[in-house]
Design an enzyme around this catalytic site. Structure first.
Site, short mmCIF file in Angstrom:
data_model
loop_
_atom_site.label_atom_id
_atom_site.label_comp_id
_atom_site.label_asym_id
_atom_site.label_seq_id
_atom_site.Cartn_x
_atom_site.Cartn_y
_atom_site.Cartn_z
N THR A 62 6.33 -94.23 21.41
CA THR A 62 6.12 -95.61 20.98
C THR A 62 5.73 -95.68 19.51
O THR A 62 5.77 -94.66 18.80
CB THR A 62 5.11 -96.34 21.91
OG1 THR A 62 5.13 -97.73 21.60
CG2 THR A 62 3.70 -95.80 21.76
N LYS A 66 9.22 -93.90 17.14
CA LYS A 66 10.52 -93.94 17.84
C LYS A 66 11.67 -93.42 16.98
O LYS A 66 12.60 -92.82 17.48
CB LYS A 66 10.85 -95.36 18.29
CG LYS A 66 10.03 -95.77 19.48
CD LYS A 66 10.38 -97.16 19.97
CE LYS A 66 9.25 -97.62 20.86
NZ LYS A 66 9.63 -98.42 21.98
N ASP A 102 15.02 -98.85 25.69
CA ASP A 102 14.46 -100.13 25.23
C ASP A 102 15.51 -101.24 25.15
O ASP A 102 15.25 -102.37 25.58
CB ASP A 102 13.89 -99.98 23.81
CG ASP A 102 12.47 -99.44 23.80
OD1 ASP A 102 11.78 -99.55 24.82
OD2 ASP A 102 12.05 -98.92 22.74
#
Ligand code: NAP
Length: 282
Positions: A62, A66, A102
């Site tokens: 995170t 990333k 994501d």
């Protein structure tokens, strides 16, 4: 016992441990998910050593790692490579492969709320890992994307990268934060892909509420708190709203399947995060 980590800095705001541990418990799997704050500068060392240990099955990556983490992995799936960012790593016997769940998660949540995205005009605030993943998927679906970022050069770089994708059908523009009012005039969807408004800085917002209005769907990828200042002001202005909670659960569900090989119990994950965040207050 197999371990999965969340690697980021800071990680205290994250609900990933809540949803993943709820899912492991629901299916009685001998796994545990732990938060690992890793400072910029320590990322390479952590990935090279601790992530390769035998009892570690993988990790989520995170903010702010990333994009940077891609450089330290042995292999990237094609999607993560095209996006240029990873949020999931799987340790296959000491070999680390990176994935990105994501963008698919954001598209699933947006599709549920907005319906058919073809023809839509979207504004993304941010040009980091989350914006890259969402922009990649959106660019093959919507009509127009404006990327607005604090560092304009980063927005321009992302717009160029997205336009190079052979499946891109959107016209893409880039601007600094000053370009937001103009970009919003034509927008159907506004996506916040910055940490602005995230706990504990809940008084922050990336957009002046006066720029919001009916006809706009405001999607805040921030999920802690569930009802951010941006979403509250969007509601007051008559916009539809979507919090980052469903994206969190959907990206986590895909990560869970990559680590365990079984479908995630999404209902249990959603209930766990809603319980932990207490219905969206601050
Ligand atoms: P990142 O790669 O570090 O990118 C952060 C972005 O936010 C950059 O564009 C940065 O602008 C901008 N930014 C940071 N602080 C800012 C400030 N004070 N003012 C204006 N812009 C600022 O982080 P990321 O991984 O993309 O994550 C961003 C956020 O997305 C996270 O905080 C999280 O809340 C959300 N997210 C949610 C989910 C979910 O499942 N719901 C999944 C992924 C991410 P510069 O380029 O100028 O530095």
């Amino acid at each position: 016992m197999r371990l999965c980590y969340l690697i980021g800095y800071p990680v205290g705001h994250s609900m990933s441990a809540v949803i993943q541990n709820a899912a492991f418990k629901e299916l009685e799997l001998d796994y545990r998910y732990e938060l690992r704050p890793v400072r910029p500068g320590e990322l390479g060392g952590f990935i090279r050593t601790q992530l390769r240990e035998k009892n570690v099955r993988g990790a989520n990556i995170t903010i702010p790692h990333k994009v940077g983490a891609t450089a330290f992995l042995d292999e990237l799936e094609a999607l993560a490579s095209a996006i240029g960012a990873v949020n999931t790593v799987v340790n296959e016997g000491g070999r680390l492969k990176g994935y990105n769940t994501d963008g698919r998660a954001a598209m699933r949540a947006l599709g549920e709320e907005y319906g058919d995205l073809g023809g839509a005009r979207a504004v993304i605030i941010g040009a980091g890992g989350a914006a890259r993943a969402i922009g990649y998927h959106l660019s093959s679906t919507v009509e127009e994307i404006a990327i607005v970022n604090r560092t304009p050069a980063r927005a321009e770089r992302l717009a160029e990268d997205l336009s190079k994708n052979p499946e891109c059908r959107a016209s893409i523009r880039a601007a600094g934060l000053g370009g937001l009012p103009d970009a919003l005039v034509r927008a159907d969807i506004l996506i916040n892909a910055t940490p602005l408004g995230m706990s504990p800085e809940t008084r922050e917002t990336p957009v002046d509420g006066g720029l919001l209005g009916p006809g706009l769907l405001v999607f805040d990828t921030v999920y802690n708190p569930m009802r951010t200042r941006l979403l509250r002001e969007a509601e007051e202005a008559g916009s539809r709203t979507l919090s980052g909670v469903r994206m969190l659960v959907y990206q986590g569900s895909d990560s869970f399947r990559l680590w365990t090989g079984v479908e995630a119990p999404e209902g249990a994950m959603l209930r766990a995060v809603e319980r932990a965040l207490g219905g969206g207050g601050e």
